[in-house]
Design an enzyme around this catalytic site. Structure first.
Site, PDB file in Angstrom:
ATOM      1  N   ASP A  84     -92.671 -25.569   3.693  1.00  0.00           N
ATOM      2  CA  ASP A  84     -92.176 -25.918   4.633  1.00  0.00           C
ATOM      3  C   ASP A  84     -91.631 -26.300   5.152  1.00  0.00           C
ATOM      4  O   ASP A  84     -92.293 -27.364   5.255  1.00  0.00           O
ATOM      5  CB  ASP A  84     -93.899 -25.625   5.597  1.00  0.00           C
ATOM      6  CG  ASP A  84     -94.414 -23.787   5.022  1.00  0.00           C
ATOM      7  OD1 ASP A  84     -93.428 -23.021   4.158  1.00  0.00           O
ATOM      8  OD2 ASP A  84     -95.992 -23.583   5.132  1.00  0.00           O
ATOM      9  N   PRO A 108    -100.733 -27.644  29.504  1.00  0.00           N
ATOM     10  CA  PRO A 108     -99.150 -27.674  29.353  1.00  0.00           C
ATOM     11  C   PRO A 108     -99.259 -29.548  29.147  1.00  0.00           C
ATOM     12  O   PRO A 108     -98.073 -29.488  28.657  1.00  0.00           O
ATOM     13  CB  PRO A 108     -98.789 -27.235  29.886  1.00  0.00           C
ATOM     14  CG  PRO A 108     -99.914 -26.198  30.413  1.00  0.00           C
ATOM     15  CD  PRO A 108    -100.658 -26.790  30.415  1.00  0.00           C
ATOM     16  N   GLU A 156    -105.381 -22.383  37.129  1.00  0.00           N
ATOM     17  CA  GLU A 156    -105.185 -24.301  37.201  1.00  0.00           C
ATOM     18  C   GLU A 156    -105.579 -24.746  36.273  1.00  0.00           C
ATOM     19  O   GLU A 156    -104.702 -25.994  36.537  1.00  0.00           O
ATOM     20  CB  GLU A 156    -104.629 -24.741  39.051  1.00  0.00           C
ATOM     21  CG  GLU A 156    -103.778 -23.785  40.030  1.00  0.00           C
ATOM     22  CD  GLU A 156    -102.258 -23.432  39.347  1.00  0.00           C
ATOM     23  OE1 GLU A 156    -102.073 -24.900  39.207  1.00  0.00           O
ATOM     24  OE2 GLU A 156    -102.002 -22.712  39.665  1.00  0.00           O
ATOM     25  N   ARG A 168    -104.293 -21.944   8.112  1.00  0.00           N
ATOM     26  CA  ARG A 168    -103.279 -21.363   6.613  1.00  0.00           C
ATOM     27  C   ARG A 168    -103.738 -22.960   6.016  1.00  0.00           C
ATOM     28  O   ARG A 168    -102.947 -22.473   5.253  1.00  0.00           O
ATOM     29  CB  ARG A 168    -102.518 -21.400   7.014  1.00  0.00           C
ATOM     30  CG  ARG A 168    -101.274 -21.933   8.051  1.00  0.00           C
ATOM     31  CD  ARG A 168     -99.523 -20.601   8.930  1.00  0.00           C
ATOM     32  NE  ARG A 168     -99.367 -20.349   7.220  1.00  0.00           N
ATOM     33  CZ  ARG A 168     -98.230 -21.333   6.646  1.00  0.00           C
ATOM     34  NH1 ARG A 168     -98.101 -22.637   7.129  1.00  0.00           N
ATOM     35  NH2 ARG A 168     -97.300 -20.993   5.884  1.00  0.00           N
TER      36      ARG A 168
HETATM   37  N1  SAM Z   1    -101.237 -25.262  36.809  1.00  0.00           N
HETATM   38  C1  SAM Z   1    -100.999 -26.503  35.889  1.00  0.00           C
HETATM   39  C2  SAM Z   1     -99.534 -27.390  34.468  1.00  0.00           C
HETATM   40  O1  SAM Z   1     -99.118 -27.225  35.233  1.00  0.00           O
HETATM   41  O2  SAM Z   1    -100.101 -27.966  33.905  1.00  0.00           O
HETATM   42  C3  SAM Z   1    -101.038 -24.396  34.051  1.00  0.00           C
HETATM   43  C4  SAM Z   1    -102.133 -23.755  33.551  1.00  0.00           C
HETATM   44  S1  SAM Z   1    -102.088 -22.552  33.289  1.00  0.00           S
HETATM   45  C5  SAM Z   1    -101.605 -21.398  34.249  1.00  0.00           C
HETATM   46  C6  SAM Z   1    -103.484 -22.289  32.701  1.00  0.00           C
HETATM   47  C7  SAM Z   1    -103.456 -21.987  31.471  1.00  0.00           C
HETATM   48  O3  SAM Z   1    -103.030 -21.767  30.269  1.00  0.00           O
HETATM   49  C8  SAM Z   1    -104.082 -23.916  31.017  1.00  0.00           C
HETATM   50  O4  SAM Z   1    -105.335 -24.528  31.576  1.00  0.00           O
HETATM   51  C9  SAM Z   1    -103.973 -23.659  29.820  1.00  0.00           C
HETATM   52  O5  SAM Z   1    -105.312 -23.220  28.752  1.00  0.00           O
HETATM   53  C10 SAM Z   1    -103.484 -22.963  29.478  1.00  0.00           C
HETATM   54  N2  SAM Z   1    -101.465 -23.301  29.183  1.00  0.00           N
HETATM   55  C11 SAM Z   1    -100.487 -22.523  29.268  1.00  0.00           C
HETATM   56  N3  SAM Z   1     -99.654 -23.285  29.042  1.00  0.00           N
HETATM   57  C12 SAM Z   1     -99.974 -23.664  27.568  1.00  0.00           C
HETATM   58  C13 SAM Z   1     -99.210 -25.149  26.676  1.00  0.00           C
HETATM   59  N4  SAM Z   1     -97.676 -24.414  27.058  1.00  0.00           N
HETATM   60  N5  SAM Z   1     -99.870 -25.212  26.058  1.00  0.00           N
HETATM   61  C14 SAM Z   1    -101.323 -25.691  25.936  1.00  0.00           C
HETATM   62  N6  SAM Z   1    -102.421 -24.274  27.160  1.00  0.00           N
HETATM   63  C15 SAM Z   1    -101.299 -23.731  28.070  1.00  0.00           C
END
Ligand code: SAM
Length: 240
Positions: A175, A88, A115, A160
């Site tokens: 698109d 994220p 995490e 795609r």
């Molecule tokens: N503690 C992290 C933070 O707040 O940035 C979030 C960890 S999340 C619970 C666990 C995993 O989900 C991340 O390591 C990533 O691989 C994935 N993930 C969660 N949200 C995401 C998003 N918006 N975009 C991409 N990957 C995401």
């Protein structure tokens, strides 16, 4: 294109065998390999995580296990791969990034859980010249439980755009986010002309291509103003 996905939950990636991507794999346009991260865990419990330095809740994925997994995938690769780490806190995934990645030959997705992955993994592989590049990428401003769904989203959007995957390659031209004006697409309709008292706009049935094109442009503009005004202000700020 070759795509490797490393995950603690390989079955999460099963949808990659369906629909367009399933067919693209059968035709050899895309080769997808899903790997279980635990295959590279060496301790008796096959642990892949540990407590975070500095304290706090949750667990962090081990750079040791990830290093083994990614080194092994790199050894099998015939070109320098792009490593994509869904997170994220990464750069936003958008249509432009999808189009850029669609031109690559080999993508590797490292799906985090808990995490997330120890931050040194991204730093290490961005310094390793046997990898094309490392991209930490977010699919939106919300937090998922793991990177698998993010990898599915990115792989679908990227593939795609590869020639030969869509039945009609022209379908991507209009698109949302794809045209130079970067608007979202306007409304679309099919038969019947009247459904539950709702009528398809007359102009779309007129056969006048000029009027149809103008109507579509106006609708795209109106829909962008209403739902995505940020796209219009980004464009106004763009010096080009
Ligand atoms: N503690 C992290 C933070 O707040 O940035 C979030 C960890 S999340 C619970 C666990 C995993 O989900 C991340 O390591 C990533 O691989 C994935 N993930 C969660 N949200 C995401 C998003 N918006 N975009 C991409 N990957 C995401």
């Amino acid at each position: 294109m070759k795509i490797d996905v490393v995950s603690l939950f390989p079955s999460y990636l099963n949808p990659l065998n369906l629909s367009l991507l399933g067919k693209a794999q059968e035709q050899g346009i895309v080769q997808i390999a899903i790997h279980d991260l635990r295959d590279w865990a060496t301790d008796p419990h096959r642990n892949v995580d540990d407590t975070p330095y500095g304290g706090g809740p949750g667990m962090v994925m081990s750079p040791v296990v990830w290093g083994e997994a990614l080194d092994s995938i790199r050894e099998q690769a015939v070109v320098d791969p792009v490593l994509i780490i869904p997170t994220p806190s990464g750069q936003p995934f958008d249509q432009l990034l999808a189009a850029t990645l669609a031109r690559e030959e080999h993508l590797v997705f490292a799906c985090g859980r808990y995490e997330g992955i120890d931050s040194r993994v991204g730093v290490h592989y961005s310094r390793d010249e046997r990898w094309d590049s490392v991209k930490e990428v977010s699919i939106g401003d919300y937090v998922l439980a793991g990177g698998e769904v993010a990898a599915l989203v990115m792989i679908e959007a990227i593939t795609r755009l590869i020639p030969g995957i869509l039945g009609n390659p022209e379908s991507v031209i209009d698109d949302s986010f794809s045209r130079l004006d970067c608007l979202v697409e306007g409304p679309v309709f099919t038969k019947p002309p009247i459904w539950r008292e709702l009528e398809v706009p007359q102009v779309l049935r007129s056969g006048n291509h000029g009027l149809v094109n103008q109507w579509r442009k106006d609708q795209a503009q109106a829909r962008t103003e209403s739902f995505r005004p940020d796209l219009l202000s980004d464009r106004a700020e763009d010096p080009l």
